[in-house]
Design a protein around this motif. Structure first.
Motif, PDB file in Angstrom:
ATOM      1  N   HIS A 192       0.815  -1.211   0.000  1.00 17.55           N
ATOM      2  CA  HIS A 192       0.000   0.000   0.000  1.00 17.55           C
ATOM      3  C   HIS A 192       0.855   1.272   0.000  1.00 17.55           C
ATOM      4  O   HIS A 192       0.369   2.344  -0.314  1.00 17.55           O
ATOM      5  N   LEU A 193       2.147   1.133   0.323  1.00 22.77           N
ATOM      6  CA  LEU A 193       3.021   2.308   0.351  1.00 22.77           C
ATOM      7  C   LEU A 193       3.725   2.568  -0.980  1.00 22.77           C
ATOM      8  O   LEU A 193       4.407   3.574  -1.133  1.00 22.77           O
ATOM      9  N   PHE A 194       3.551   1.678  -1.946  1.00 23.13           N
ATOM     10  CA  PHE A 194       4.230   1.857  -3.230  1.00 23.13           C
ATOM     11  C   PHE A 194       3.924   3.209  -3.855  1.00 23.13           C
ATOM     12  O   PHE A 194       4.808   3.873  -4.384  1.00 23.13           O
ATOM     13  N   ILE A 195       2.674   3.618  -3.811  1.00 29.64           N
ATOM     14  CA  ILE A 195       2.303   4.886  -4.450  1.00 29.64           C
ATOM     15  C   ILE A 195       2.961   6.067  -3.733  1.00 29.64           C
ATOM     16  O   ILE A 195       3.350   7.051  -4.363  1.00 29.64           O
ATOM     17  N   LEU A 196       3.108   5.947  -2.416  1.00 30.43           N
ATOM     18  CA  LEU A 196       3.772   7.030  -1.678  1.00 30.43           C
ATOM     19  C   LEU A 196       5.241   7.130  -2.069  1.00 30.43           C
ATOM     20  O   LEU A 196       5.767   8.228  -2.274  1.00 30.43           O
ATOM     21  N   TYR A 197       5.914   5.986  -2.162  1.00 32.09           N
ATOM     22  CA  TYR A 197       7.328   6.015  -2.564  1.00 32.09           C
ATOM     23  C   TYR A 197       7.472   6.473  -4.012  1.00 32.09           C
ATOM     24  O   TYR A 197       8.422   7.154  -4.359  1.00 32.09           O
ATOM     25  N   HIS A 198       6.498   6.113  -4.837  1.00 31.41           N
ATOM     26  CA  HIS A 198       6.484   6.594  -6.224  1.00 31.41           C
ATOM     27  C   HIS A 198       6.466   8.121  -6.231  1.00 31.41           C
ATOM     28  O   HIS A 198       7.194   8.768  -6.983  1.00 31.41           O
ATOM     29  N   LYS A 199       5.627   8.702  -5.354  1.00 29.64           N
ATOM     30  CA  LYS A 199       5.505  10.161  -5.287  1.00 29.64           C
ATOM     31  C   LYS A 199       6.731  10.826  -4.658  1.00 29.64           C
ATOM     32  O   LYS A 199       6.959  12.011  -4.842  1.00 29.64           O
ATOM     33  N   LEU A 200       7.524  10.077  -3.892  1.00 29.68           N
ATOM     34  CA  LEU A 200       8.750  10.607  -3.286  1.00 29.68           C
ATOM     35  C   LEU A 200       9.932  10.578  -4.254  1.00 29.68           C
ATOM     36  O   LEU A 200      10.969  11.176  -3.994  1.00 29.68           O
ATOM     37  N   SER A 201       9.779   9.882  -5.362  1.00 29.02           N
ATOM     38  CA  SER A 201      10.891   9.648  -6.288  1.00 29.02           C
ATOM     39  C   SER A 201      11.417  10.926  -6.915  1.00 29.02           C
ATOM     40  O   SER A 201      10.665  11.850  -7.222  1.00 29.02           O
TER      41      SER A 201
END
Length: 198
Positions: free
Chosen positions: A11-20
Motif C-alpha cells: 500500500h506504500l508503493f504509491i507514496l514512494y512513487h511520489k517521493l521519487s
C-alpha cells in the motif's frame, strides 16, 4: 526500499512513487500500466525522463500513518464480502422523507427525524407507537393495526427480495440497463463530437 519489500507494505508503493526524484527513483513496486518511469525504463529512455517535483517529507510523514491504518488486515477483511453502502443510502432516504433537504429544517428537526427513522429502520413502524406512548398520546386501534400491517408487508418484501429468483431478475435488469446505456452512448457518440456541425 528494502524496508518496503521486507514488510510487504504494498500500500506504500504509491507514496514512494511520489517521493521519487531523478537522483533517487523509488519505483520497485510500480506497475508499467500507470508509472511513467516504468514505461520509460521499458522503452530504454530513462536518460531523457525527468520526475515531477516530489512529495515533501513532511507530507509523507503525515499521511503514511493514514495509509497504514487504512490497510490494516482487520479493516481490509471487512471489505472481503464486497458489501455496498446501500443500507446507509436507504436509511438516508428515509430521513430525507421526514426532513427534506429542500426545506431548511434546522439541526433540531434533523436530529428528531434521524432518531425517529433509526427507530423505524431498526424496529419497524411500531416503534412510532412507543414514541407516541412516551409522549402520552392516545393510540387508536386503527393506528396500531396500520403499523402491524405495514411492518408485516415490509418484512415480506425484504424476504422476497432475497430469493434467488428475484436476485437473478435484478441481475438481468442491470445487464439490460447496461446494454441500453451502451447503445445510447454509441448514438450520442455519433451526435456529439468535434467538428460535427461543420
Amino acid at each position: 526500499m528494502k524496508e518496503l519489500k521486507k514488510n510487504k507494505n504494498f500500500h506504500l508503493f504509491i507514496l514512494y512513487h511520489k517521493l521519487s526524484t531523478d537522483q533517487k527513483p523509488q519505483h520497485d513496486g510500480c506497475s508499467e500500466s500507470w508509472c511513467d518511469w516504468k514505461k520509460a525504463q521499458a522503452a530504454n529512455s530513462l536518460d531523457t525522463f525527468h520526475h515531477k517535483p516530489p512529495l515533501s517529507q513532511e507530507v509523507f510523514k503525515a499521511i503514511r500513518p493514514i495509509y497504514e491504518e487504512l490497510s490494516r488486515d482487520e479493516l481490509l477483511n471487512r471489505c472481503l464480502g464486497g458489501y455496498t453502502q446501500n443500507s446507509n443510502e436507504s436509511f438516508n432516504a428515509t430521513v430525507w422523507k421526514l426532513a427534506p433537504k429542500s426545506y431548511s429544517s434546522g439541526k433540531k428537526v434533523l436530529n428528531v427525524a434521524t432518531d425517529i427513522e433509526v427507530c423505524c429502520f431498526n424496529d419497524g413502524l411500531t416503534s412510532i407507537l412507543k414514541i407516541m406512548k412516551a409522549l402520552q398520546m392516545d393510540i387508536g386501534v386503527h393506528s396500531y393495526n396500520f403499523c402491524l400491517e405495514t411492518d408485516a408487508k415490509r418484512i415480506e418484501h425484504a424476504e422476497r427480495s432475497l430469493t434467488d429468483a428475484v436476485k437473478e431478475a435484478r441481475s438481468a435488469m442491470k445487464s439490460s440497463r447496461k446494454a441500453s446505456e451502451g447503445e445510447f452512448s454509441n448514438v450520442e457518440g455519433q451526435l456529439y463530437g468535434p467538428g460535427i456541425a461543420d
